[in-house]
Design a protein around this motif. Structure first.
Motif, mmCIF file in Angstrom:
data_model
loop_
_atom_site.group_PDB
_atom_site.id
_atom_site.type_symbol
_atom_site.label_atom_id
_atom_site.label_comp_id
_atom_site.label_asym_id
_atom_site.label_seq_id
_atom_site.Cartn_x
_atom_site.Cartn_y
_atom_site.Cartn_z
ATOM 1 N N CYS A 131 22.219 -9.566 30.572
ATOM 2 C CA CYS A 131 21.201 -8.829 29.835
ATOM 3 C C CYS A 131 21.816 -7.574 29.211
ATOM 4 C CB CYS A 131 20.047 -8.440 30.761
ATOM 5 S SG CYS A 131 19.158 -9.860 31.450
ATOM 6 N N GLU A 132 21.260 -7.211 28.095
ATOM 7 C CA GLU A 132 21.730 -5.985 27.446
ATOM 8 C C GLU A 132 21.466 -4.760 28.315
ATOM 9 O OE1 GLU A 132 21.546 -6.746 22.690
ATOM 10 O OE2 GLU A 132 19.642 -6.307 23.680
ATOM 11 N N LYS A 151 42.795 -5.927 33.608
ATOM 12 C CA LYS A 151 42.280 -4.789 32.863
ATOM 13 C C LYS A 151 40.899 -5.054 32.269
ATOM 14 C CE LYS A 151 46.931 -3.192 31.629
ATOM 15 N NZ LYS A 151 47.829 -2.834 30.500
ATOM 16 N N ASN A 152 40.267 -6.141 32.660
ATOM 17 C CA ASN A 152 38.937 -6.462 32.149
ATOM 18 C C ASN A 152 37.935 -5.420 32.652
ATOM 19 O OD1 ASN A 152 36.455 -7.596 31.463
ATOM 20 N ND2 ASN A 152 37.173 -9.674 31.854
ATOM 21 N N LYS A 153 37.336 -4.688 31.701
ATOM 22 C CA LYS A 153 36.393 -3.631 32.051
ATOM 23 C C LYS A 153 34.949 -4.100 31.995
ATOM 24 C CE LYS A 153 39.485 -0.019 30.295
ATOM 25 N NZ LYS A 153 39.616 1.133 29.367
ATOM 26 N N ASN A 154 34.745 -5.384 31.742
ATOM 27 C CA ASN A 154 33.384 -5.891 31.586
ATOM 28 C C ASN A 154 32.881 -6.610 32.837
ATOM 29 O OD1 ASN A 154 33.199 -5.102 28.768
ATOM 30 N ND2 ASN A 154 34.653 -6.768 28.379
ATOM 31 N N PHE A 155 33.699 -7.573 33.364
ATOM 32 C CA PHE A 155 33.247 -8.402 34.482
ATOM 33 C C PHE A 155 34.377 -8.568 35.485
ATOM 34 C CE2 PHE A 155 31.205 -9.798 30.556
ATOM 35 C CZ PHE A 155 29.868 -9.641 30.873
ATOM 36 N N THR A 156 34.028 -8.931 36.716
ATOM 37 C CA THR A 156 34.985 -9.256 37.758
ATOM 38 C C THR A 156 34.428 -10.390 38.607
ATOM 39 O OG1 THR A 156 36.332 -8.362 39.552
ATOM 40 C CG2 THR A 156 34.041 -7.632 39.436
ATOM 41 N N ILE A 157 35.280 -10.965 39.462
ATOM 42 C CA ILE A 157 34.913 -12.096 40.327
ATOM 43 C C ILE A 157 34.790 -11.597 41.763
ATOM 44 C CG2 ILE A 157 35.563 -14.378 41.163
ATOM 45 C CD1 ILE A 157 34.816 -14.331 38.239
ATOM 46 N N ARG A 158 33.705 -11.964 42.438
ATOM 47 C CA ARG A 158 33.506 -11.608 43.851
ATOM 48 C C ARG A 158 33.398 -12.903 44.657
ATOM 49 N NH1 ARG A 158 28.465 -7.956 45.158
ATOM 50 N NH2 ARG A 158 29.766 -6.492 43.938
ATOM 51 N N ASP A 159 34.331 -13.131 45.588
ATOM 52 C CA ASP A 159 34.355 -14.338 46.433
ATOM 53 C C ASP A 159 33.416 -14.106 47.618
ATOM 54 O OD1 ASP A 159 34.872 -16.612 47.844
ATOM 55 O OD2 ASP A 159 37.045 -16.460 47.737
ATOM 56 N N LYS A 217 30.922 -4.881 35.512
ATOM 57 C CA LYS A 217 31.664 -3.666 35.811
ATOM 58 C C LYS A 217 31.175 -2.480 34.970
ATOM 59 C CE LYS A 217 36.070 -3.989 36.490
ATOM 60 N NZ LYS A 217 37.506 -4.257 36.292
ATOM 61 N N ARG A 218 30.291 -2.757 34.034
ATOM 62 C CA ARG A 218 29.743 -1.672 33.222
ATOM 63 C C ARG A 218 28.339 -2.070 32.762
ATOM 64 N NH1 ARG A 218 29.586 -2.478 27.712
ATOM 65 N NH2 ARG A 218 30.685 -4.301 26.918
ATOM 66 N N SER A 219 27.673 -1.195 32.067
ATOM 67 C CA SER A 219 26.375 -1.463 31.484
ATOM 68 C C SER A 219 26.457 -1.216 29.975
ATOM 69 C CB SER A 219 25.309 -0.558 32.120
ATOM 70 O OG SER A 219 25.645 0.817 31.909
ATOM 71 N N GLY A 220 25.333 -1.420 29.307
ATOM 72 C CA GLY A 220 25.304 -1.147 27.881
ATOM 73 C C GLY A 220 25.902 -2.253 27.035
ATOM 74 N N PHE A 221 25.622 -3.515 27.362
ATOM 75 C CA PHE A 221 26.087 -4.618 26.521
ATOM 76 C C PHE A 221 25.200 -4.708 25.275
ATOM 77 C CE2 PHE A 221 27.494 -5.667 30.788
ATOM 78 C CZ PHE A 221 28.806 -6.045 30.570
ATOM 79 N N ARG A 222 25.782 -4.988 24.133
ATOM 80 C CA ARG A 222 25.062 -5.088 22.877
ATOM 81 C C ARG A 222 25.507 -6.340 22.127
ATOM 82 N NH1 ARG A 222 22.495 -2.214 25.255
ATOM 83 N NH2 ARG A 222 21.817 -0.066 24.823
ATOM 84 N N VAL A 278 25.595 -12.641 25.798
ATOM 85 C CA VAL A 278 24.751 -11.440 25.885
ATOM 86 C C VAL A 278 23.369 -11.786 25.339
ATOM 87 C CG1 VAL A 278 24.501 -9.039 25.218
ATOM 88 C CG2 VAL A 278 26.779 -9.993 25.602
ATOM 89 N N CYS A 279 22.319 -11.483 26.114
ATOM 90 C CA CYS A 279 20.955 -11.855 25.751
ATOM 91 C C CYS A 279 20.034 -10.648 25.899
ATOM 92 C CB CYS A 279 20.437 -12.998 26.625
ATOM 93 S SG CYS A 279 21.428 -14.499 26.526
ATOM 94 N N GLY A 280 18.903 -10.725 25.195
ATOM 95 C CA GLY A 280 17.860 -9.733 25.367
ATOM 96 C C GLY A 280 16.965 -10.099 26.528
ATOM 97 N N CYS A 281 16.594 -9.138 27.353
ATOM 98 C CA CYS A 281 15.818 -9.410 28.562
ATOM 99 C C CYS A 281 14.693 -8.387 28.687
ATOM 100 C CB CYS A 281 16.702 -9.346 29.816
ATOM 101 S SG CYS A 281 18.109 -10.468 29.787
ATOM 102 N N GLU A 282 13.709 -8.747 29.523
ATOM 103 C CA GLU A 282 12.658 -7.821 29.888
ATOM 104 C C GLU A 282 13.222 -6.786 30.862
ATOM 105 O OE1 GLU A 282 9.783 -7.529 28.688
ATOM 106 O OE2 GLU A 282 9.178 -9.446 27.800
#
Length: 772
Positions: free
Chosen positions: A474-475, A510-518, A529-534, A565-569
């Motif tokens: 979600c954005e 160096k990916n600042k957007n997402f990571t993997i959690r086992d 890993k961050r917010s504010g996706f557009r 990336v999608c628009g969400c409520e």
């Protein structure tokens, strides 16, 4: 000699001596470096390619590459089997060759000037050798074999030797290296795998128990490895007799397994008389054997046949002794003074212990072995024992029919089963073999047990994503939010017990957007890993993930997850992921979109209502038209029988008798005169009046009859109705106004009709009345 390495092209070059002036002016010879480097070419036999097989190349140093030299070939197969390119010197084989038919070909090469046809080199000889492949199985040219060995021979006694020949090249590879094995004949005999010498494998083999043996020997090339060709032969072995039994008197012996009612012995009393005077009756004297045996007389030879009455048990009683009386059936009173005409004999019957086969301790065995396990690895064992009193040792062997390719071997004494070759689960996942247990002191008694060997899979396949996941973020997503949970799958078996680990790719650290959690339970999650996706900035992200299993050796693979990336409520529910939403005006809010949709829906509802009202108004106009009502046609789906059909229907019943009597006008012509006063009701139609009354009573008491405002049609209208005729066709007065209030006085049955005509009288005067 071995052929050239596959990556090298065989080539013939020439070295010779030439005469010429030396540097100091004296005449002499000088060596020019042109020599035959290769004196032998190789061609693979049984070549099955579509193009001619390349053999090698002829070349001389005098050839400068200007096509001035021509190469020629002569000798064995030149032109028919082998061909040469005159310009390049390339030699090809035109057809498939068989080494066993001709192992090599001797040819001569010549290099000449293409213009003058003058030899540039002396003619030289070379050999093309046919390189062998394994296309011939070993054969026993002297089989089948016949041999003999003395009975009771010790283990390892020489019996005979078999020899197999292989037509393949013995100097090249293992195509002709033969290994012998015994397929049928264990555990009595063995064969030396290299020499083919057959020896005894069991001691004290008794000729009186079994005299003939048939042994099946296999010879397999390629050193007995997988993929080798095999041939078999039969060896018929006879045990020759030795003096191992002393003379013995015959005695009556009965196996304990004898069936009740079977004959277990015979005795005979001799009578010098003849005919019926020699007939003998046998009886068992009450005592030891009376309960176990019975005796009858054979009428043909007067023998006494002893019959078993009850089952025998060697462990309970090993011998029975009883007496039998033999007497004449027909006595002569004159000679009774001589004494009793009978004789008594003692019968002893020995019960023999039944030698039963060995008994396995399990009805079947199941064993597991990993594929590619080294040959000679023990995978399990079987156990059988002799339950008889002798308690003979047991020897084990594998039935060759259940293991034709000799994948397994068994220790004849211990019963341990081991692998004989490398196993491949992808080829054969389960082997079903049969183990034979034989008593050492009685080789004819054998028992079998089924052994199932499961070939277990080793870790050959890397894990992969369980499915193509469709992931969105979600954005308004927050930091540390798990947006997708995913798992993995593996083609290796069994699936139970597999453990997978998940981690991010090192290059993607160096990916600042997402990571993997086992999560540690064979699943993992994608974490932001961050917010504010557009979506305007980037709509799709790709996240590599490394999946590793816990096999040995461990296998890993890299999969890629696609994140949209999608628009969400505000609560995280998905609104839209389409690209069109990106290009909407910036100031257009969700409330504005909803208002626009509501306006569109209201417009659609208004259009639908307008169309419906137009259709309803048009329908009412048609129904109120007098001409439309007048011109309605009632159609009956009954064509009738024509003019000659006088029995189908009586048309007279449709006529109104009142109209016929009064000679009224035609019903299809609109009358213009004023309606005359109605004549009085006729009283002559009593039968019709009764008919109508009867029908009215039936409808009044019928619960399933239609309601009061429905119409029931009758063939006759009758003349007793107070309303008289309401037919528009019979109405004479059409232009003047009429008051229909009297319909209300006719009762509830005319309530609906009174309402209809009452409305018409208020709006406009009707020109025609329609009723029935």
């Amino acid at each position: 000699t071995r052929g050239p390495e596959p990556h090298r092209l065989p080539m013939l070059t020439r070295n010779c001596l030439s005469a010429g002036p030396m540097r100091n002016g004296a005449a002499g010879f000088q060596r020019v470096k042109r020599g035959w480097v290769w004196n032998q070419f190789f061609v693979l036999e049984e070549y099955m390619g579509s193009d001619p097989q390349y053999v090698g190349k002829l070349h001389t140093d005098l050839d400068k590459g200007d096509s001035a030299v021509k190469y020629t070939l002569s000798g064995d197969g030149a032109g028919s089997i082998f061909t040469i390119d005159q310009t390049t010197g390339d030699i090809h084989a035109l057809r498939s060759l068989d080494r066993e038919e001709k192992p090599y070909y001797t040819l001569r090469a010549q290099a000449v000037d293409i213009n003058t046809n003058r030899p540039l080199e002396p003619e030289s000889e070379f050999v093309i050798k046919v390189q062998d492949i394994n296309d011939n199985e070993p054969k026993f040219l002297e089989g089948p074999y016949t041999a003999s060995v003395p009975e009771m021979s010790p283990v390892g006694t020489y019996v005979t030797q078999v020899t197999a020949t292989d037509a393949d090249d013995p100097t090249y590879g293992n195509s002709a290296r033969v290994v012998y094995s015994i397929l049928h004949g264990q555990p009595y005999f063995s064969v030396d795998p290299k020499t083919g010498v057959i020896k005894t494998a069991l001691p004290n083999m008794d000729r009186e128990v079994k005299e003939q043996y048939q042994v099946l020997i296999q010879a397999k090339d390629m050193g007995g490895q997988l993929g080798g060709l095999a041939g078999t032969t039969t060896v018929n072995i006879t045990l020759s007799d030795v003096n191992d039994n002393p003379p013995r008197f015959s005695k009556s012996e009965v196996p304990e397994s004898s069936a009740v009612g079977s004959a277990v012995g015979r005795i005979k009393a001799h009578d010098l008389d003849i005919g019926k005077n020699a007939e003998v009756e046998y009886t068992i004297v009450p005592g030891d054997g009376g309960a176990m045996f019975d005796i009858t007389t054979n009428e043909h030879n007067q023998e006494g046949i002893i019959i078993l009455k009850r089952p025998l048990d060697y462990e309970t009683k090993k011998a029975y002794t009883f007496k039998v009386d033999a007497s004449n059936a027909h006595l002569d009173p004159r000679f009774q003074s001589f004494g009793a005409f009978k004789d008594t004999a003692t019968v002893k019957i020995n019960v023999l212990d039944v030698d039963e086969p060995p008994v396995f301790n399990k009805p079947s065995y199941v064993m597991d072995v990993y594929e590619d396990t080294p040959a000679g690895t023990i995978i399990g064992a079987v156990t059988a024992q002799d339950l008889d009193a002798s308690s003979s040792p047991v020897r084990y062997s594998i039935d060759w029919k259940s293991d034709l390719d000799s994948y397994f071997d068994i220790d004849p004494v211990e019963g341990t089963i081991s692998t004989n070759e490398l196993l491949d689960r992808e080829s054969i996942a389960q082997h079903n073999i049969s183990i034979v247990a034989t008593k050492l002191n009685s080789p004819v008694l054998t028992s079998r047990v089924a052994v199932t060997v499961h070939v277990l899979d080793i870790n050959e396949f890397p894990p992969e994503l369980a499915s193509p996941y469709e992931t969105f973020v979600c954005e308004n997503a927050k930091v540390g939010q798990v947006i997708q949970t995913f798992g993995a799958k593996d083609q290796d078996l069994p699936s139970a017990g597999q453990q997978f680990s998940f981690k991010s790719l090192k290059e993607d650290g160096k990916n600042k957007n997402f990571t993997i959690r086992d999560f540690g339970n064979n699943t993992a999650g994608i974490v932001t890993k961050r917010s504010g996706f557009r979506r305007r900035l980037q709509e799709i992200y790709f996240l590599p993930v490394v999946i590793e299993d816990n096999g040995y050796p461990p296998k890993s693979s890299t999969g890629t997850l696609t994140i949209r990336v999608c628009g969400c409520e505000s609560d995280g529910s998905l609104l839209t992921c389409s690209a069109e939403a990106i290009f909407l005006p910036v100031g257009l809010s969700t409330g504005a979109l909803i208002a626009i949709l509501l306006c569109i829906i209201i417009l659609l509802v208004i259009v639908v209502l307008y169309v419906g009202l137009r259709r309803q108004k048009k329908k009412e106009t048609l129904m109120s038209s007098k001409e439309d009502i007048r011109d309605n046609v009632i159609h009956y789906d009954d064509e009738g029988g024509g003019e000659e059909d006088t029995h189908a229907f009586d048309m007279g019943t449709l006529r109104n008798p009142k109209v016929v009597k009064e000679n009224m006008f035609r019903r299809d012509v609109k009358p213009e005169m004023k309606r005359s006063p109605r004549p009085p009701v006729s009283q002559d139609s009593a039968d019709i009046r009764d008919f109508i009354n009867q029908r009215l009573k039936e409808h009044d008491v019928d619960n399933s009859a239609p309601p009061y405002d429905s119409l029931a049609t009758y063939a006759y209208e009758g003349d007793g109705s107070v309303a008289e005729s309401l037919s528009s066709i019979d109405s004479l007065a059409v232009d003047h106004e009429e008051d229909y209030d009297y319909l209300n006085d006719w009762g509830p049955r005319f309530k609906t009709l009174a309402g209809i005509f009452g409305e018409q009288s208020e709006t406009q005067p009707p020109s025609t009345l329609w009723g029935q």
